[in-house]
Structures are given as C-alpha cells and as structure tokens.
Motif scaffolding. Structure first.
Motif, short mmCIF file in Angstrom:
data_model
loop_
_atom_site.label_atom_id
_atom_site.label_comp_id
_atom_site.label_asym_id
_atom_site.label_seq_id
_atom_site.Cartn_x
_atom_site.Cartn_y
_atom_site.Cartn_z
N GLY A 1 2.72 15.85 -18.31
CA GLY A 1 3.14 16.39 -19.50
C GLY A 1 1.79 17.15 -19.82
N LEU A 2 0.89 17.65 -18.89
CA LEU A 2 -0.18 18.54 -19.25
C LEU A 2 -0.05 20.17 -18.69
N GLY A 3 1.04 20.13 -17.92
CA GLY A 3 1.18 21.47 -17.13
C GLY A 3 1.26 21.29 -15.81
N TYR A 4 1.23 22.54 -15.11
CA TYR A 4 1.32 22.42 -13.94
C TYR A 4 -0.13 22.04 -12.97
N TYR A 5 -1.16 22.07 -13.86
CA TYR A 5 -2.49 21.81 -13.51
C TYR A 5 -3.44 21.23 -14.12
N HIS A 6 -4.14 20.19 -13.73
CA HIS A 6 -4.87 19.35 -14.64
C HIS A 6 -5.95 18.54 -13.78
N TYR A 7 -6.97 17.81 -14.56
CA TYR A 7 -8.00 17.23 -14.09
C TYR A 7 -8.17 15.76 -14.45
N HIS A 8 -8.67 14.96 -13.51
CA HIS A 8 -8.99 13.48 -13.73
C HIS A 8 -10.21 13.08 -13.30
N HIS A 9 -10.65 13.31 -12.33
CA HIS A 9 -11.93 13.16 -11.72
C HIS A 9 -12.81 11.98 -12.48
N GLY A 10 -12.15 10.83 -12.51
CA GLY A 10 -12.58 9.52 -12.63
C GLY A 10 -12.24 9.28 -14.22
N TYR A 11 -11.69 10.25 -14.80
CA TYR A 11 -10.99 10.04 -16.17
C TYR A 11 -9.50 10.06 -16.17
N ILE B 1 0.86 -1.13 0.05
CA ILE B 1 -0.05 0.09 -0.11
C ILE B 1 0.90 1.17 0.02
N VAL B 2 1.90 1.26 0.72
CA VAL B 2 2.93 2.42 0.80
C VAL B 2 3.44 2.66 -0.36
N LEU B 3 3.89 1.51 -1.12
CA LEU B 3 4.53 1.50 -2.46
C LEU B 3 3.69 2.33 -3.26
N ILE B 4 2.44 1.52 -3.44
CA ILE B 4 1.64 2.18 -4.38
C ILE B 4 1.28 3.60 -4.21
N PHE B 5 0.84 4.17 -3.08
CA PHE B 5 0.68 5.54 -2.73
C PHE B 5 2.07 6.26 -2.99
N SER B 6 3.07 5.83 -2.68
CA SER B 6 4.33 6.56 -3.03
C SER B 6 4.49 6.93 -4.68
N MET B 7 4.06 5.60 -5.34
CA MET B 7 4.11 6.01 -6.81
C MET B 7 3.32 6.97 -7.34
N THR B 8 1.71 6.98 -6.74
CA THR B 8 0.69 7.97 -7.04
C THR B 8 1.24 9.31 -6.88
N VAL B 9 1.90 9.50 -5.65
CA VAL B 9 2.20 10.82 -5.21
C VAL B 9 3.47 11.41 -6.17
N LEU B 10 4.07 10.55 -6.68
CA LEU B 10 5.19 10.91 -7.44
C LEU B 10 4.69 11.32 -8.91
N ALA B 11 3.71 10.56 -9.13
CA ALA B 11 3.17 10.95 -10.58
C ALA B 11 2.06 12.13 -10.85
N HIS B 12 1.43 12.48 -9.59
CA HIS B 12 0.45 13.40 -9.50
C HIS B 12 0.68 14.17 -7.86
N ASP C 1 0.21 19.82 -10.67
CA ASP C 1 1.15 19.04 -11.21
C ASP C 1 2.66 19.77 -11.33
N ASN C 2 3.05 20.27 -10.16
CA ASN C 2 4.22 21.16 -10.20
C ASN C 2 5.40 20.65 -11.09
N GLN C 3 5.68 19.51 -10.96
CA GLN C 3 6.59 18.88 -11.87
C GLN C 3 6.38 18.26 -13.15
N ASN C 4 4.86 18.63 -13.55
CA ASN C 4 4.55 18.44 -14.84
C ASN C 4 4.87 16.69 -15.21
N LYS C 5 4.60 16.02 -14.22
CA LYS C 5 4.69 14.45 -14.40
C LYS C 5 3.66 14.06 -15.55
#
Length: 370
Positions: free
Chosen positions: A43-53, A14-25, A37-41
């Motif tokens: 590739g959409l810029g520093y701010y984006h959405y995904h709410h279920g998508y 669980i910790v590993l999965i959470f760590s990966m998510t935090v790194l990506a978003h 998304d300050n690090q633009n992981k």
C-alpha cells in the motif's frame, strides 16, 4: 521412516513461509535497501524500504527511522584578538563553534562601520580608512562574538619635539614625538636608550635619569623611520642652608617689612621657599616674605626650603602711641580778651606732659595798643 516424514514437514513450512513473503513483497532488495512492490501489496506504492523496520518510504531521500538529530550551536568565537591594521591591509578571520557536531555551522559576518572596515561572507576584512570598527560573527540561531579592529595610517615621519632635555638623577619625564600624518597610530613606536646606565626609557616614552652623563634616546617604527634626542643627567644641587638676613624684629601694629634670605649654595637647583607664621593674629607673611603686623604680641616667622632646610626670626608687635595735638595746643588765641595786666610782648610758656613726652609751647603775646 519417521525422520523422513519430519524433514518433509519442515521443508513444506519453509516453502510456505517463503511463498507468503514473496506474495506480500515481490522483488529483490536492491543496493539502497529498498525493493519494488509492483503489485503494491504494501500500500506504499511500487517501491519502498524496510531494512530492519516495517515497510516505509524515504521521503526526500531521508529515512524516517534514521533521520539525523538537530544539534544547535552553543557558542561561537572569532579566532583572533582585537586587531590593528594599516589602511589597505586585509585579514581573514575564522571562528570556532561548539559543539563541533552542530547541525548548522553557517556564519553571518558584519561590520559596525563599513567605511572603516569591510567584511565578506567568508570573514575576510579590509581596512579602508583610519578609525575603529566592530566585527561581528553571528550563527543562524543568534550566537555572536565580536572583536575590535583599529585602522591606522602609516607613519611617514617621526620626530622628537625637543632636541635635548636635562634630568636629575631619579627624575622622570614623558617624551613626546610628532608623527606625520598626525592621525597615525603610535602603537608601532619602539623606544630605546643607548646607555641604560645613564637613562632608561619605557614603552610609553617615559625617560628616567639613572646616573650622571649624557646618552641618546631613540624612537623607531617598524618601517625603519627613527629619530633620536640627547638626554643629560646631572646630580641635583640641593639647598644646604637657608638664613633669614635679619635678627629679631620690632614692629608696630600696621607696619610691614620685607624679609630677605640667603641660600647656600647660591646655584641650588630648587630655591623654592615657603613662608610660615606661628600666629597669623599677630603677624602674617606672604609668599614673597613680606610680613604684616596685625596685633600686639610676638610670633615666629619661618622660611623653609623644599628639602626642609629652615630659618626663623621672632617679630614683636607693639601698639602705636596716639598723640592728640589739642591736648597741648590749647593756648588762647583771642587777643581781644587778653588781660591788660599781662606783660606786653612777654612770652607765654606752656608746658604739657603727654604720653611720656615733654611738650613746650611758646607764644609771644602782641603788645596791646589803644
């Protein structure tokens, strides 16, 4: 011991999965459903959405996954029938659009003649002068609906063009009124009778006699201006008998004769008489009862009233006799050729029979002298 090892392994995953998510978003989701998304992981810029998508942007504030559908207008209808307005009157029109959830419900208003009717962007119309114009409501995708608007001038006065009229029972007559100004509309006129038992009047001003008597017909408009007229109803005096004032008639070809008639009662309301010949080859008759003998034979002349009373007379036509004067006037006029043996001064008598008539010719011969 085995249970403790198993719990430790699950917690590590669980910790590993959470760590990966935090790194990506990196960052938390905010109230709008997006996050930084300050690090633009992504590739959409520093701010984006995904709410279920998947990660995505909301261009111009519109989510590409929740973009509203376009529902075109199918029909538009002005919520009014054809109108009649006075000069200066205003009216606000509304429309009904289907479907009710159409994406674009904007309406463009127009008038076919703005000198008669004007209309603004909200459907408010104003009557300018007398006449008729067409008001059109149109949607952005070309759907239209129209109504007709008639503008009339206010009636200042109204008057019957007769003081009174007479009607027979069951007789009808259209009444006429004079309006001021004469361009004013007659649509506001109301007709009524003081006594429908004597005479009735309909919405078009047609009055009908019902029973003997006199009543008043009233014409009135909405502003209270009115006029009235007397209507007298009487029982029609119809012809009870008609008689040609002559017995059977003898004529010669070419002769004419005027026939006279007597009518009862003498004060009948309708004295119209139709003249008829049973055989126009023998005798003709005109509308005044004058007959003309055309050929040899017998024909019947009939006088007929409008209520079918009639009288007839027989007319016999004969051929005219032709008398030739030289048939009996062939006496020798040459005195020089007279026979000396004739009796001087004695009368010469010639008797001729022609066409059934005895003709006597007498001539005195002059005495011959040397």
């Amino acid at each position: 011991m085995k249970k403790l090892v198993r719990i430790t392994m699950i917690t590590s995953c669980i910790v590993l999965i959470f760590s990966m998510t935090v790194l990506a978003h990196p960052g938390r989701t905010d109230s709008r459903g997006g996050h930084k998304d300050n690090q633009n992981k992504s590739g959409l810029g520093y701010y984006h959405y995904h709410h279920g998508y998947g990660p995505h942007l909301h261009t111009n504030g519109i989510c590409p996954y929740n973009k509203p559908k376009n529902y075109p207008v199918n029909t538009i209808k002005i919520d009014s029938s054809d109108l009649v307005l006075d000069i200066g009157e205003t009216e606000t029109l509304s429309v009904k659009i289907t479907p009710s959830n159409a994406s674009n419900k904007s309406v463009i208003w127009s008038s076919s003649d703005t000198s008669i009717i004007t209309v603004n962007s909200k459907g408010s119309i104003t009557a300018k002068k007398s006449g008729t114009a067409i008001i059109t409501a149109k949607t952005h995708n070309g759907k239209t609906h129209t109504i007709s608007v008639t503008v009339k001038e206010k009636i200042e006065s109204i008057k019957f063009n007769h003081d009174n009229i007479e009607l027979k029972i069951d007789e009808s007559k259209s009444l006429e009124v004079i309006l001021t100004p004469n361009r004013a509309s007659k649509q506001e006129i109301n007709w009524s009778s003081n006594d429908n038992n004597i005479a009735t009047v309909n919405d078009l001003g047609v009055v009908t006699g019902q029973n003997i008597g006199t009543t008043q017909i009233i014409v009135k408009i909405d502003n209270g201006i009115s006029d009235n007229m007397a209507v007298s109803v009487f029982k029609e005096r119809i012809i009870s008998s008609i008689q040609i004032e002559s017995g059977n008639i003898d004529l010669l070809v070419g002769d004419t004769k005027e026939l006279n008639i007597s009518i009862e009662p003498v004060d009948a309301d309708d004295k119209t008489v139709t003249w008829i010949s049973s055989d126009p080859n023998i005798v003709t008759v005109n509308g005044l009862g004058v007959v003309q003998a055309e050929g040899v034979g017998t024909a019947k002349i009939t006088a007929k009233s409008s209520n079918d009373k009639s009288s007839s007379v027989d007319i016999t036509v004969s051929k005219k006799n032709s008398i030739e004067s030289d048939s009996f006037n062939n006496i020798n006029q040459n005195e020089e050729s007279d026979d000396n043996n004739s009796n001087s001064g004695s009368p010469l008598v010639t008797i001729g029979i022609l066409a059934g008539a005895i003709i006597v010719g007498v001539k005195y011969k002059k005495k011959h002298t040397k």
